[in-house]
Design an enzyme around this catalytic site. Sequence first.
Site, short mmCIF file in Angstrom:
data_model
loop_
_atom_site.label_atom_id
_atom_site.label_comp_id
_atom_site.label_asym_id
_atom_site.label_seq_id
_atom_site.Cartn_x
_atom_site.Cartn_y
_atom_site.Cartn_z
CE1 TYR A 104 21.84 12.50 -6.69
CE2 TYR A 104 24.29 13.30 -5.90
CZ TYR A 104 22.93 14.21 -6.73
OH TYR A 104 22.24 15.36 -6.39
CB SER A 160 25.95 16.66 -7.84
OG SER A 160 26.39 16.99 -6.38
CG ASP A 203 8.49 8.72 -14.36
OD1 ASP A 203 9.53 9.08 -14.24
OD2 ASP A 203 7.99 7.46 -13.30
CE LYS A 223 22.48 14.17 -9.93
NZ LYS A 223 21.62 14.83 -10.95
N1 LIG Z 1 20.92 19.96 -3.06
C1 LIG Z 1 21.11 19.44 -3.15
O1 LIG Z 1 22.08 19.63 -2.32
C2 LIG Z 1 22.12 18.91 -4.42
C3 LIG Z 1 23.01 19.30 -5.34
C4 LIG Z 1 23.80 18.82 -5.98
C5 LIG Z 1 22.92 18.44 -7.14
N2 LIG Z 1 21.57 17.87 -7.13
C6 LIG Z 1 20.78 18.39 -7.91
O2 LIG Z 1 19.22 18.92 -8.16
C7 LIG Z 1 18.64 18.10 -9.01
C8 LIG Z 1 17.26 19.15 -8.47
O3 LIG Z 1 17.27 18.66 -7.07
P1 LIG Z 1 17.01 19.64 -5.50
O4 LIG Z 1 17.98 19.89 -4.98
O5 LIG Z 1 16.28 20.80 -6.21
O6 LIG Z 1 15.27 18.87 -5.23
P2 LIG Z 1 14.19 18.74 -5.19
O7 LIG Z 1 13.29 17.47 -4.31
O8 LIG Z 1 14.21 19.90 -4.79
O9 LIG Z 1 13.48 18.71 -6.40
C9 LIG Z 1 13.89 17.57 -7.17
C10 LIG Z 1 12.49 17.79 -8.36
O10 LIG Z 1 12.23 16.15 -9.12
C11 LIG Z 1 11.25 15.63 -9.60
N3 LIG Z 1 11.39 14.22 -9.31
C12 LIG Z 1 12.32 13.34 -8.94
N4 LIG Z 1 11.77 12.20 -9.95
C13 LIG Z 1 11.57 12.95 -10.76
C14 LIG Z 1 10.96 11.73 -12.17
N5 LIG Z 1 11.17 10.94 -12.44
N6 LIG Z 1 10.33 12.68 -12.87
C15 LIG Z 1 10.47 14.30 -12.86
N7 LIG Z 1 10.12 14.51 -11.65
C16 LIG Z 1 11.32 13.94 -10.63
C17 LIG Z 1 10.62 15.83 -7.74
O11 LIG Z 1 9.04 15.90 -7.95
C18 LIG Z 1 11.04 17.32 -7.27
O12 LIG Z 1 10.44 18.08 -7.52
C19 LIG Z 1 18.92 16.83 -8.55
O13 LIG Z 1 19.37 16.37 -9.65
C20 LIG Z 1 19.85 16.58 -8.31
O14 LIG Z 1 20.33 16.29 -8.24
C21 LIG Z 1 20.80 18.64 -5.89
#
Ligand SMILES: NC(=O)c1ccc[n+]([C@@H]2O[C@H](COP(=O)([O-])OP(=O)(O)OC[C@H]3O[C@@H](n4cnc5c(N)ncnc54)[C@H](O)[C@@H]3O)[C@@H](O)[C@H]2O)c1
Length: 248
Positions: free
Chosen positions: A152, A139, A59, A156
């Site tokens: 959020y 992001s 975590d 970021k």
């Molecule tokens: N998907 C989008 O549209 C998008 C766009 C811009 C940025 N992001 C960023 O990309 C990153 C990855 O997200 P994603 O889109 O791949 O989503 P995702 O849900 O597929 O992956 C996020 C992962 O983070 C893990 N996680 C959450 N809280 C946690 C914690 N406290 N400790 C350890 N792991 C934890 C989750 O279990 C999950 O596997 C994030 O930082 C998100 O903010 C996503």
Amino acid sequence: MRLKDKVAIITGAASGFGEGMARRFAEEGAKVVVADLNARGAERVAAEIGASAIAVASDVSSRSEVEEMVYAAKNAFGRIDIMVNNAGYTHRNGDMLAVDEATFDLITAVNMKAIYHATVAVVPIMERQGGGVILTTASTAGLRPRPGLTWYNASKGWAITATKSMAVELASKNIRVNCLCPVAGETGMLAQFMGEDTPELRAKFRASIPLGRLSTPLDIANAALWLASDEAEFITGVALEVDGGRCI
Ligand SMILES: NC(=O)c1ccc[n+]([C@@H]2O[C@H](COP(=O)([O-])OP(=O)(O)OC[C@H]3O[C@@H](n4cnc5c(N)ncnc54)[C@H](O)[C@@H]3O)[C@@H](O)[C@H]2O)c1
């Protein structure tokens, strides 16, 4: 083999962008620590990658768990060259006044404080090794915020400013610090970002992206790969949009 002999910790690597990075980094020769709160997901990704990956349940909002993750990486592979702060959390798209305090605290713990925990843990190791790379998944939300994701978006924005400030302060230790700014992508978080996942909402999001599609884990992994590799040895303090032109 652009990451040959490098060791990378990637948080949030059980799915989405982090999983994409873990797979891509391993293909290019890295040893990878697949770290996630989701232990089973991390084990699946590490097992599919093979001998060059280990899974660590962690975590990132907990200082002791981050320290254990870094210890596990060092124990398994002997060094840490690349720290990717990719785990993320968001509230559902909607009125900022409706976001409860517990959700707000979780957003700041996972998207902000985790970067502090990881930095405190890895910088002394990287310094002893003569350098390293810290990469954060920020992001486009931190650069060009839309309504509905205020807390959020702000987290970021914090990550982008932290990246730039860390880059300046850590340059003398030969530690490069950069972040990625993906546009909405095909991952588990997409429904939260859009409010719900419908064809109409996807079309609305696509319409704001000049290249006409959402981002994919491979788009983000390829950008991360370059920033983490020695090809980017003169790049630090950058917030790289990987967004099909969305921020123009
Ligand atoms: N998907 C989008 O549209 C998008 C766009 C811009 C940025 N992001 C960023 O990309 C990153 C990855 O997200 P994603 O889109 O791949 O989503 P995702 O849900 O597929 O992956 C996020 C992962 O983070 C893990 N996680 C959450 N809280 C946690 C914690 N406290 N400790 C350890 N792991 C934890 C989750 O279990 C999950 O596997 C994030 O930082 C998100 O903010 C996503």
